[in-house]
Design a protein around this motif. Structure first.
Motif, PDB file in Angstrom:
ATOM      1  N   SER A  12     -25.765   4.286   2.378  1.00  0.00           N
ATOM      2  CA  SER A  12     -26.707   5.278   1.879  1.00  0.00           C
ATOM      3  C   SER A  12     -27.598   4.613   0.837  1.00  0.00           C
ATOM      4  CB  SER A  12     -25.965   6.462   1.243  1.00  0.00           C
ATOM      5  OG  SER A  12     -25.157   7.118   2.192  1.00  0.00           O
ATOM      6  N   GLN A  39     -29.216   8.002   4.724  1.00  0.00           N
ATOM      7  CA  GLN A  39     -29.452   9.145   3.856  1.00  0.00           C
ATOM      8  C   GLN A  39     -29.903   8.640   2.495  1.00  0.00           C
ATOM      9  OE1 GLN A  39     -26.142  11.829   3.629  1.00  0.00           O
ATOM     10  NE2 GLN A  39     -27.279  13.395   2.510  1.00  0.00           N
ATOM     11  N   PHE A  95     -30.386   9.468  -1.500  1.00  0.00           N
ATOM     12  CA  PHE A  95     -29.953  10.338  -2.591  1.00  0.00           C
ATOM     13  C   PHE A  95     -30.808  10.058  -3.822  1.00  0.00           C
ATOM     14  CE2 PHE A  95     -26.094   9.994   0.003  1.00  0.00           C
ATOM     15  CZ  PHE A  95     -25.755  11.332   0.145  1.00  0.00           C
ATOM     16  N   GLY A 136     -29.079   2.266   7.456  1.00  0.00           N
ATOM     17  CA  GLY A 136     -28.288   3.196   8.254  1.00  0.00           C
ATOM     18  C   GLY A 136     -27.351   2.510   9.209  1.00  0.00           C
ATOM     19  N   LYS A 185     -18.348  10.870  -2.414  1.00  0.00           N
ATOM     20  CA  LYS A 185     -18.244   9.974  -1.270  1.00  0.00           C
ATOM     21  C   LYS A 185     -17.493   8.705  -1.653  1.00  0.00           C
ATOM     22  CE  LYS A 185     -22.518  11.518   0.970  1.00  0.00           C
ATOM     23  NZ  LYS A 185     -21.872  11.921   2.220  1.00  0.00           N
TER      24      LYS A 185
END
Length: 252
Positions: A161, A32, A34, A156, A234
């Motif tokens: 991330s 992911q 960000f 991943g 997180k």
């Protein structure tokens, strides 16, 4: 296959070696990405390219303001991460609750590398951080902000991330102190819900002139200055264990 991928980072930590599964053998499991924080009224001050001599000054400025920062560190860029001075800087920041994350080993453009070399760039700095602090980072910032599907897949399967930014102080581009201050002032005036900044630990004026202004300006605008993990809600690390003991493997 899925169960292996889930535990791969921890297997690597146990083996103490670079292990990169074949890209062709893996299903897509892209990390992911960000580019913004997600917790309203938070701002994340991040610093690339350390551990460098200004880390102490940055940490002290953040601590004095009740703020936290995130350091995306390299393994062998400006200096070897295993040098005594580098180790002490990392421990100083980590022990005071600031976040450490990966900026890869030698600051290479990952989009130019093969699958195995991407993993090597990632694993070597992860291994160093685990040896020095005991913490396995949950976040990675690719050098130059450059990534492709191969980089995302590699991150991943390592459980990480990818973090970019939405506000650049432009210090690495040679921006003047006033230009960087103006950029912070402009974003504070616009008052987005969150701010995720890019700064560089290796630039003296960032540590001593721009950062004090940025802290004051963002806090006066109502932002809480937090780590990447906090601004995203997180965990900062995938695992935290006792740090290692220096031995012959602590070298670049």
């Amino acid at each position: 296959m899925k169960s292996f991928l889930a535990v791969m980072p921890f297997c690597l930590a146990f083996w103490g070696v670079v292990a990169a599964p074949s890209a062709a053998s893996l299903e897509r499991r892209g990390a992911q990405v960000f580019t913004k924080c997600t917790k309203p009224n938070t701002a994340a001050l991040t610093f690339d390219d350390g551990p460098y001599v200004y880390m102490y000054d940055i940490v002290k400025a953040l601590d004095a303001a009740g703020a936290k920062g995130t350091f995306f560190v390299n393994g062998n860029n400006y200096a070897c991460i295993y040098n005594t001075d580098s180790v002490n800087r990392l421990k100083y920041a980590y022990d005071r609750g600031h976040q450490l994350a990966s900026h890869t080993w030698a600051h290479k453009d990952l989009t130019t590398l093969s699958w195995d070399k991407i993993h090597d760039e990632m694993w070597r700095v992860e291994q160093a951080l685990m040896k020095i602090t005991g913490a396995y980072p949950a976040f990675m910032r690719p050098p130059y902000g450059n990534y492709n599907n191969l980089v995302l897949d590699a991150s991943g399967i390592r459980g990480q991330s990818v973090v970019i930014w939405d506000m650049d102080s432009q210090d690495s581009m040679g921006a003047s102190v006033q230009t960087s201050k103006n950029l912070y002032n402009n974003v504070a005036n616009k008052h987005p819900s969150t701010i995720l900044t890019l700064n560089h630990e290796t630039i003296e004026t960032t540590a001593h002139q721009v950062l004090p202004y940025a802290i004051q300006r963002l806090q006066s605008a109502g932002y809480k200055l937090v780590t990447i993990a906090e601004c995203l809600g997180k965990p900062a690390y995938q695992s935290v264990n006792a740090p290692g003991i220096r031995d012959s493997s602590w070298k670049c």
